[in-house]
Design a protein around this motif. Structure first.
Motif, short mmCIF file in Angstrom:
data_model
loop_
_atom_site.label_atom_id
_atom_site.label_comp_id
_atom_site.label_asym_id
_atom_site.label_seq_id
_atom_site.Cartn_x
_atom_site.Cartn_y
_atom_site.Cartn_z
N LEU A 46 75.68 20.29 28.94
CA LEU A 46 75.92 21.72 28.85
C LEU A 46 74.61 22.48 29.05
O LEU A 46 73.60 22.16 28.44
N LEU A 47 74.65 23.50 29.90
CA LEU A 47 73.49 24.36 30.11
C LEU A 47 73.63 25.61 29.23
O LEU A 47 72.76 25.90 28.42
N LEU A 48 74.75 26.32 29.43
CA LEU A 48 74.97 27.48 28.57
C LEU A 48 76.44 27.88 28.58
O LEU A 48 77.21 27.45 29.43
N ARG A 49 76.82 28.67 27.58
CA ARG A 49 78.20 29.15 27.47
C ARG A 49 78.18 30.64 27.22
O ARG A 49 77.23 31.17 26.62
N HIS A 50 79.20 31.32 27.68
CA HIS A 50 79.14 32.77 27.70
C HIS A 50 79.17 33.36 26.31
O HIS A 50 78.56 34.40 26.05
N ILE A 51 79.83 32.71 25.37
CA ILE A 51 79.96 33.31 24.04
C ILE A 51 78.64 33.31 23.27
O ILE A 51 78.45 34.09 22.35
N ALA A 61 73.86 33.93 32.25
CA ALA A 61 75.13 34.11 32.95
C ALA A 61 75.92 35.16 32.20
O ALA A 61 76.04 35.09 30.98
N ASP A 62 76.43 36.13 32.92
CA ASP A 62 77.23 37.19 32.31
C ASP A 62 78.67 37.07 32.77
O ASP A 62 78.96 36.95 33.97
N LEU A 63 79.56 37.16 31.80
CA LEU A 63 80.99 37.11 32.11
C LEU A 63 81.43 38.51 32.53
O LEU A 63 81.28 39.47 31.77
N ASN A 64 81.97 38.62 33.73
CA ASN A 64 82.50 39.87 34.24
C ASN A 64 84.01 39.72 34.35
O ASN A 64 84.51 39.14 35.32
N LYS A 65 84.72 40.24 33.35
CA LYS A 65 86.17 40.04 33.33
C LYS A 65 86.86 40.81 34.45
O LYS A 65 87.89 40.39 34.98
N GLY A 66 86.29 41.96 34.85
CA GLY A 66 86.89 42.73 35.92
C GLY A 66 86.87 41.99 37.25
O GLY A 66 87.83 42.01 38.01
N GLU A 67 85.76 41.33 37.51
CA GLU A 67 85.62 40.56 38.74
C GLU A 67 85.96 39.09 38.54
O GLU A 67 85.84 38.30 39.49
N THR A 68 86.33 38.72 37.34
CA THR A 68 86.58 37.30 36.97
C THR A 68 85.47 36.41 37.52
O THR A 68 85.70 35.43 38.23
N SER A 69 84.24 36.78 37.16
CA SER A 69 83.10 36.01 37.63
C SER A 69 82.19 35.63 36.47
O SER A 69 82.21 36.26 35.40
N PHE A 70 81.42 34.58 36.68
CA PHE A 70 80.48 34.09 35.68
C PHE A 70 79.30 33.47 36.43
O PHE A 70 79.05 32.28 36.39
N HIS A 71 78.58 34.31 37.14
CA HIS A 71 77.49 33.83 37.99
C HIS A 71 76.28 33.45 37.15
O HIS A 71 75.92 34.13 36.19
N LEU A 72 75.61 32.38 37.59
CA LEU A 72 74.41 31.87 36.90
C LEU A 72 73.17 32.39 37.62
O LEU A 72 73.08 32.27 38.84
N LYS A 73 72.22 32.93 36.86
CA LYS A 73 71.06 33.55 37.48
C LYS A 73 69.78 33.08 36.83
O LYS A 73 69.74 32.77 35.62
N LYS A 74 68.73 33.06 37.66
CA LYS A 74 67.38 32.80 37.15
C LYS A 74 66.42 33.58 38.03
O LYS A 74 66.51 33.51 39.26
N PRO A 75 65.51 34.34 37.43
CA PRO A 75 64.65 35.20 38.25
C PRO A 75 63.63 34.42 39.10
O PRO A 75 63.31 34.86 40.21
N PHE A 76 63.14 33.29 38.60
CA PHE A 76 62.10 32.55 39.32
C PHE A 76 62.42 31.06 39.27
O PHE A 76 62.24 30.42 38.24
N ALA A 77 62.89 30.52 40.36
CA ALA A 77 63.30 29.11 40.39
C ALA A 77 62.09 28.18 40.30
O ALA A 77 61.03 28.46 40.84
N GLN A 78 62.30 27.06 39.61
CA GLN A 78 61.30 26.01 39.49
C GLN A 78 61.82 24.72 40.13
O GLN A 78 63.04 24.51 40.22
N GLU A 79 60.89 23.87 40.55
CA GLU A 79 61.32 22.62 41.21
C GLU A 79 62.21 21.80 40.29
O GLU A 79 63.16 21.16 40.76
N GLU A 80 61.95 21.83 38.99
CA GLU A 80 62.74 21.02 38.05
C GLU A 80 64.16 21.57 37.86
O GLU A 80 64.97 20.95 37.17
N ASP A 81 64.45 22.72 38.45
CA ASP A 81 65.82 23.25 38.39
C ASP A 81 66.73 22.58 39.41
O ASP A 81 67.95 22.78 39.38
N SER A 82 66.15 21.82 40.31
CA SER A 82 66.96 21.14 41.33
C SER A 82 67.94 20.19 40.64
O SER A 82 67.53 19.30 39.89
#
Lengths: 109, 115
Positions: A46-51, A61-82
């Motif tokens: 598990l990385l993260l959960r919306h609640i 990650a923000d839950l957008n109920k209107g768009e039924t989306s839960f996109h995962l974001k990071k401002p600055f990617a690191q090699e270890e995120d691969s």
């Protein structure tokens, strides 16, 4: 029926660039949404959960109920995120997870 | 403490044979899940145990698949008359089920190859 869609099979970004992994879901009720990650030769975790509304390893990650989306974001990617990232939905507590097909994130140095 | 363990890590069998896959959940976890992950796909639910009983087996693809958890701890997934399409990674997960949300902890999986 519940469904989770991850439109990108592969996402390549340069180190230090912003990352957004997309996830859309379909479910008539109020689901719980999660992001799971699988690093090379490791088990699914598990990385993260919306609640919890946490930031884990710089990811949010923000839950957008209107768009039924839960996109995962990071401002600055690191090699270890691969890794392989899976978005998942749970109808209610302690029920089976419904997973998307996953997105492979490759962070290039 | 020890996480979820699965044995064997790899299993190669011939079409038509019977196989058993074992899952040892985290001690004290009452909920146990089996998922199957085919190449290029996310994990897909097979069956869920609460204690000794199967609370939901709606994900089992057909009657060749069966799972048991006789003492509420270790679980065995059994596949009869294996077919090449059964080749996949079989994942097991366990959780506390103490009310509300409980994180599912995954095992390393068993890679099944049916020749």
């Amino acid at each position: 029926a519940q469904r989770v869609t991850q439109p990108e099979k592969l996402l390549s970004v340069f180190k230090g660039a912003p990352v957004e992994l997309k996830c859309n879901y379909s479910y008539s009720g109020s689901p719980e949404l999660f992001w799971y990650v699988q690093y090379s030769r490791q088990r699914l975790q598990l990385l993260l959960r919306h609640i919890s509304r946490e930031s884990i390893k710089g990811f949010t990650a923000d839950l957008n109920k209107g768009e039924t989306s839960f996109h995962l974001k990071k401002p600055f990617a690191q090699e270890e995120d691969s890794a392989m990232y899976y978005c998942a939905l749970e109808r209610s507590g302690n029920t089976p997870l419904v997973f998307g097909k996953g997105t492979r994130l490759s962070v290039i140095a | 403490g020890a996480g979820v363990s699965q044995t064997p890590s790899n299993k190669v069998t011939e079409k038509g044979k019977y196989v058993e896959l074992r899952c040892d959940p985290i001690s004290g976890h009452t909920a146990l899940y089996w998922y199957r992950q085919s190449l290029g796909q996310g994990p897909e639910f097979l069956i869920y145990f609460q204690g000794t009983g199967a609370a939901d087996d709606s994900g089992l693809p057909n009657d060749r698949f069966f799972a048991v958890r006789p003492e509420g701890s270790v679980s065995t997934l059994k596949i009869q008359r294996t077919e090449r399409g059964d080749s996949a990674v079989y994942l097991c997960a366990s959780s506390l089920n103490s009310g509300g949300y409980n994180e599912q902890f995954f095992g390393p999986g068993t890679r099944l190859t049916v020749l």
